[in-house]
Design a protein around this motif. Structure first.
Motif, short mmCIF file in Angstrom:
data_model
loop_
_atom_site.label_atom_id
_atom_site.label_comp_id
_atom_site.label_asym_id
_atom_site.label_seq_id
_atom_site.Cartn_x
_atom_site.Cartn_y
_atom_site.Cartn_z
N GLU A 254 -9.49 -0.56 4.95
CA GLU A 254 -10.52 0.49 4.78
C GLU A 254 -9.87 1.86 4.62
O GLU A 254 -10.25 2.65 3.76
N PHE A 255 -8.87 2.12 5.47
CA PHE A 255 -8.18 3.42 5.40
C PHE A 255 -7.57 3.61 4.01
O PHE A 255 -7.72 4.67 3.37
N ALA A 256 -6.92 2.56 3.53
CA ALA A 256 -6.24 2.66 2.24
C ALA A 256 -7.25 2.86 1.10
O ALA A 256 -7.03 3.65 0.18
N GLU A 257 -8.39 2.15 1.19
CA GLU A 257 -9.41 2.28 0.14
C GLU A 257 -10.00 3.70 0.13
O GLU A 257 -10.18 4.31 -0.91
N THR A 258 -10.32 4.17 1.33
CA THR A 258 -10.90 5.52 1.45
C THR A 258 -9.94 6.56 0.89
O THR A 258 -10.32 7.46 0.16
N HIS A 259 -8.66 6.38 1.26
CA HIS A 259 -7.65 7.35 0.77
C HIS A 259 -7.56 7.30 -0.76
O HIS A 259 -7.53 8.33 -1.43
N ALA A 260 -7.57 6.08 -1.29
CA ALA A 260 -7.47 5.93 -2.76
C ALA A 260 -8.66 6.60 -3.44
O ALA A 260 -8.52 7.27 -4.46
N ARG B 275 0.79 -1.24 0.00
CA ARG B 275 0.00 0.00 0.00
C ARG B 275 0.83 1.29 0.00
O ARG B 275 0.29 2.36 -0.30
N ALA B 276 2.11 1.21 0.37
CA ALA B 276 2.87 2.44 0.65
C ALA B 276 2.90 3.41 -0.52
O ALA B 276 2.77 4.63 -0.34
N SER B 277 3.06 2.86 -1.73
CA SER B 277 3.19 3.79 -2.87
C SER B 277 1.90 4.58 -3.06
O SER B 277 1.93 5.78 -3.40
N GLY B 278 0.75 3.94 -2.81
CA GLY B 278 -0.53 4.65 -2.97
C GLY B 278 -0.80 5.62 -1.83
O GLY B 278 -1.49 6.61 -2.00
N LEU B 279 -0.26 5.31 -0.65
CA LEU B 279 -0.57 6.13 0.52
C LEU B 279 0.23 7.42 0.56
O LEU B 279 -0.24 8.43 1.09
N GLY B 280 1.41 7.43 0.01
CA GLY B 280 2.22 8.64 -0.03
C GLY B 280 2.44 9.19 1.37
O GLY B 280 2.86 8.47 2.29
N ALA B 281 2.09 10.47 1.55
CA ALA B 281 2.33 11.14 2.83
C ALA B 281 1.41 10.62 3.93
O ALA B 281 1.61 10.94 5.11
N GLN B 282 0.39 9.86 3.55
CA GLN B 282 -0.57 9.35 4.53
C GLN B 282 -0.08 8.07 5.22
O GLN B 282 -0.80 7.50 6.04
N LEU B 283 1.11 7.59 4.88
CA LEU B 283 1.60 6.31 5.40
C LEU B 283 1.59 6.28 6.93
O LEU B 283 1.11 5.32 7.55
N ASP B 284 2.09 7.35 7.55
CA ASP B 284 2.15 7.38 9.02
C ASP B 284 0.76 7.28 9.63
O ASP B 284 0.54 6.55 10.59
N ASP B 285 -0.20 8.06 9.07
CA ASP B 285 -1.58 8.04 9.60
C ASP B 285 -2.19 6.65 9.43
O ASP B 285 -2.95 6.18 10.28
N TRP B 286 -1.87 6.04 8.30
CA TRP B 286 -2.40 4.69 8.01
C TRP B 286 -1.93 3.69 9.08
O TRP B 286 -2.72 2.95 9.64
N VAL B 287 -0.62 3.74 9.39
CA VAL B 287 -0.08 2.83 10.41
C VAL B 287 -0.73 3.11 11.76
O VAL B 287 -1.16 2.19 12.47
#
Lengths: 688, 283
Positions: free
Chosen positions: A104-110, A71-83
């Motif tokens: 869910e977090f990753a899908e919503t962000h995408a 997921r990291a490449s799609g999350l970009g700057a949101q990686l920390d919040d995702w973790v």
């Protein structure tokens, strides 16, 4: 720390070390292969978080590491919040919930990323929407962006960005529908009734307002449907069906003669049975009736004055025996009853701006009120009083010229009445023009391209005495003439030459005190664009500012004489154009027409850039006296073969323009900010 | 391979005759819906042998009106679309060479004068000023056309009539009609017809039902409010009729309006998109 990316085998070793995978019979080969493609910074973040999670639980560390690799490449700057979201879920509900929360977090962000790519800014639809609104019936409206969608009945504010719909077209349509509904509020009388008595009865005023907006949307949708069924269809598609309990109300508000009062009646009914919250409908903005009714009241007062003034002019210009000889005849008749045409019966009797004002009044009030049919007093229009003593020049030198002025009350001239001074134009910052050129670089490029096309290529001039090519048609004619016994013409050649447009243009720039601020900036920017454009055309042009302070000090500021080049000095003088005193226009027209007449060109054009009507200190020049003198000066120019055109930024006082310039010889721009974009187009049309 | 056979003299003459100005004699009544007293004024001007100037926006019915009046007055019609390369010879005529002979070919103006026709110079301001002065002797009491090349002075018969048209809405300072030309004509102002009249015209000319015609007229009215705000001119009746004809042929109304109204009017993206929005709003 090295900046190079870690390779898969290095990543595998690091993960193994962090998560003790070898001991647990697990391989980090797959996540390591995925992580290899990421930037070093992201690799380090993933390793960091895998380590942090592993301190809580090895399984959690593995989950974070393996999912992060995907997921990291799609999350970009949101990686920390995702973790962090995953760690919170683990603390609440364990490992299974963590996986669900992370996905869910990753899908919503995408989805949000997808949406923001499909979202559009107001700036991208502003031009399209403003034209769309301009074509619709009713008074002219301004368009602006703001945090929410609403209207004060003169300006429509729309959100700065929309990414509600899943695609660009949907968001464009939503902007259009929002704008259309706000237009309908102004067009179909949403503010013609005061909702405050009803709103005061609501325990939650904001909720009451939201319901008022919903009921009005139901009513207005039906109003739109009568004239513009396609637009009503778009609105219906966007909102979907009304919730069951509201369908009957929507039907009742769709009655042909329903008004805002019916919406208030629906509110009262709802209040009695108990109102829940409003349905969420994306195209319905908010309503601020207090602000809108305040603007409406000011507009009604202003437009009443415009209509009454126009009726007054009609009445005053009725031929009255002895009127011309009566030097006491006031510029505007005194308050009282006058025999005037009935504008309700015939709006065409009024000049265009007054006609627009009358229509606007009927839109606000349903009819023209009786007081509109009375003659006006001095009227609502008041110039900015530039009574700054420091701006009053001391008259110590002889005037450069004296000019006669036309007094319509006497029906004769006042000889040598105006004292004209050619002042030295002040200079401004030389960087300013460069800033404007940089800011409008794209616009300048496109204007120049269009103007170069206007100039055209070298044009073949047929039937010349000499030239680069033989003119076959002329040769044939000459041979035919010779054979028929006639004298053949010696004009047998084609000469290619650049088309001589033979045009001299004088720009007369209003430097009155009322241009201070936006108008002055717009004037200066427009002149820069004009110069850039006209340089491409090769027309002869000059720029003069005009301002003054009574008849004894009418000042002209040469910014660019015909002989001047568009060089650094000229550019500094353009930058130095500033708001000064008043506008005694007749004398400026006479002086600048004289300068224009010295140009040896076939066509001569005088373009005035102004923000209002002729006016000078004291009451004499204001009103009809100034308009009549200026009209006379323009007629004199016309007799000399000079065409006049006026570009004005004066939405509410342009009723005098047809009198001065005639139809089709002026443009009214409602917003100074639009002037730079419009001016080159106007010039192209004038000289194309 | 054989060389092409040189044209025989009589074939060349036949070719030249195909260049002769066509005099249109209208057998059937061209449909025209009068909106004022223009028919009476034009007929009176024709009876008094006065030239007529028609002023109005593009596509509002000026040309159709001239055709209608030519039919009504039973006179042939010669129409010239003026442009900036139009020379005096293009209007009056010129010698052509046929073999080793010369043949004089009347231009449209001369042909109209000889035939006692109505000569209609459409968009006269587009023509060069030195070309249009040739009409001056035809527009005053002389009513004659000097043909210098032939040393001829043709007096116009009573039925000859000169009609010119122009659009005062064009603001170009370079395309003005000189007062010395303007003051020779009886002038008629044309404008777009009232909505109900225009809808009747669209029904008749476009072959659509009244409801579709009203929508087209509504759309036309909306575009006219954009004059000076993205458009030089709004949609004329002609464009509305074009759209109606496409709809009558089976095309979807929105597609027809885009092709016949929006695209001809605007190139600039914002204006073009706004016109598309208006079409969608009306249909």
């Amino acid at each position: 720390m090295s900046e190079r990316k870690l390779f898969a085998h290095e990543l595998e070793a690091r993960l193994d070390e962090l998560l003790l995978l070898s001991l647990r019979q697990r391989s980090a080969a797959e996540p390591a292969a995925l992580l290899e493609a990421l930037p070093r910074e992201t690799q380090d973040r993933v390793l960091h978080w895998a380590g942090v999670a592993a301190q809580t639980s090895d399984d959690l560390g593995w989950l974070i590491a393996s999912l992060a690799a995907e997921r990291a490449s799609g999350l970009g700057a949101q990686l920390d919040d995702w973790v962090r979201a995953g760690l919170d879920a683990y603390d609440r509900s364990g490992l299974a919930a963590t996986r669900k929360a992370l996905n869910e977090f990753a899908e919503t962000h995408a989805a949000r990323v997808r949406h923001s790519q499909e979202g559009i800014d107001f700036a991208t639809v502003e031009g399209r929407l403003s034209r769309f609104l301009q074509a619709l019936d009713g008074r002219a409206l301004k368009l602006a962006s703001g945090p929410k969608a609403w209207t004060d009945s003169e300006t429509l504010w729309l959100p700065e960005r929309l990414d509600v719909a899943p695609d660009v077209v949907g968001n464009q349509r939503l902007y259009k529908v929002m704008a259309a509904l706000l237009w309908a509020q102004t067009r179909f009388g949403s503010f013609n009734i005061d909702p405050e008595p009803e709103l005061e009865l609501w325990p939650d005023r904001e909720r009451g307002l939201r319901w008022f907006a919903v009921f009005e949307a139901m009513r207005l949708e039906a109003c739109i449907g009568v004239e513009l069924p396609g637009l009503a269809r778009d609105i219906a598609l966007l909102r979907g069906p009304w919730p069951g309990k509201l369908a009957a109300v929507a039907e009742s508000l769709a009655r042909p003669r329903a008004t805002a009062a019916d919406s208030l009646a629906c509110m009262a009914e709802l209040r009695r049975v108990g109102a829940g919250d409003t349905p969420i409908i994306p195209h319905i903005g908010v309503m601020d009736p207090v602000a809108a009714r305040r603007v409406r009241a000011a507009r009604i007062a202003r437009e009443l004055a415009v209509v009454r003034r126009a009726l007054n002019v009609i009445a005053a210009t009725d031929t009255k025996p002895g009127a011309a000889e009566n030097s006491d005849y006031p510029p505007l008749a005194a308050e009282g009853e006058l025999q005037v045409p009935d504008p309700q019966a015939d709006l065409l009797a009024l000049p265009p701006a007054a006609r627009e004002a009358a229509k606007s009044l009927m839109q606000d009030l349903g009819e023209l009120p009786p007081e509109a049919l009375h003659a006006a007093g001095p009227g609502a229009w008041q110039p900015v009083d530039g009574g700054d003593e420091s701006m009053t020049p001391g008259v110590t030198t002889q005037p450069d010229a004296f000019y006669d002025e036309w007094d319509y009350r006497r029906g004769s001239w006042r000889h040598g009445w105006c004292h004209l001074y050619e002042m030295t134009a002040p200079v401004g910052r030389h960087e300013w023009v460069d800033e404007v050129r940089t800011r409008h670089a794209h616009l300048i490029r496109s204007i120049r391209r269009r103007f170069e096309a206007l100039r055209g290529e070298d044009k073949p001039q047929k039937r010349q005495f000499d030239g680069e090519e033989i003119d076959l048609d002329a040769q044939v004619d000459a041979r035919a003439d010779r054979m028929s016994g006639a004298e053949p013409s010696p004009r047998l050649f084609i000469h290619r030459r650049r088309i001589e447009r033979s045009l001299a243009v004088m720009f007369m720039v209003d430097m009155s005190g009322s241009t201070k601020g936006w108008v002055n900036d717009a004037e200066r920017e427009s002149l820069v664009l004009l110069c850039e454009a006209i340089e491409a055309l090769g027309d002869s042009y000059a720029i003069y500012g005009f301002s003054g302070w009574t008849r004894t000090h009418c000042d002209i500021y040469p910014v660019k004489r015909f002989a001047d080049r568009y060089d650094a000095a000229t550019r500094q003088r353009i930058a130095g154009i500033e708001a000064r005193d008043y506008t005694r226009m007749g004398v400026a027209v006479r002086h600048l027409s004289g300068l224009l007449m010295r140009q040896n060109t076939r066509h001569k054009l005088l373009v005035t850039l102004s923000d209002g009507r002729p006016d000078d200190y004291g009451d004499e020049y204001r009103g009809r006296y100034g308009i009549e003198d200026t009209r006379r000066a323009l007629l004199e120019a016309r007799e000399k073969g000079i065409r006049s055109y006026c570009v004005t930024i004066d939405r509410h006082g342009a009723d005098y323009l047809p009198q001065l310039y005639g139809p089709a010889h002026y443009s009214v721009i409602d917003d100074a900010k639009k002037l730079p974009q419009k001016i080159a187009e106007i010039y192209r049309k004038l000289t194309g | 391979m054989t060389a092409p056979r040189p044209a025989a003299r009589n074939e060349v003459r036949a070719d030249i005759h195909t260049l002769a100005t066509p005099l249109v004699r209208l057998a059937n009544e061209p449909y025209y819906h009068a909106t004022g007293d223009e028919v009476e004024v034009f007929a009176a001007a024709a009876g008094s042998r006065l030239p007529v100037m028609l002023k109005g926006p593009t596509g509002c019915g000026k040309t159709r009106f001239v055709e209608h009046m030519a039919w009504r007055l039973k006179r042939p019609l010669v129409t010239v679309a003026c442009h900036d390369d139009l020379t005096t010879a293009d209007l009056v005529g010129r010698y052509l060479i046929v073999g080793d002979e010369t043949v004089w070919m009347d231009g449209p103006l001369t042909a109209a004068v000889r035939a006692g026709a109505i000569c209609y110079l459409d968009e006269i301001v587009e023509a060069r000023k030195d070309t249009t002065v040739v009409i001056h002797p035809l527009t005053d009491s002389r009513r004659a056309l000097p043909v210098e090349k032939r040393g001829e002075y043709i007096e116009a018969p009573p039925d000859f009539m000169l009609v010119i048209s122009w659009n005062p809405g064009y603001q170009s300072v370079l395309k003005e009609m000189k007062p010395s030309t303007r003051q020779r004509f009886v002038a008629l102002d044309f404008d777009y017809p009232q909505a109900d009249t225009e809808a009747r015209i669209v029904v008749h000319e476009g072959g659509v039902d009244a409801d579709t015609a009203q929508k087209l007229v509504k759309l036309g009215g909306l575009t006219r409010k954009l004059k000076g705000a993205g458009l030089d001119e709004g949609a004329g009746t002609r464009l509305l009729v074009h759209a109606a004809q496409l709809i009558a042929s089976g095309m979807a109304p929105a597609t027809a309006c885009t092709a016949a109204i929006a695209r001809p009017l605007a190139d600039e993206p914002d204006t073009r998109d706004a016109l598309d929005d208006l079409i969608r709003a009306v249909f």
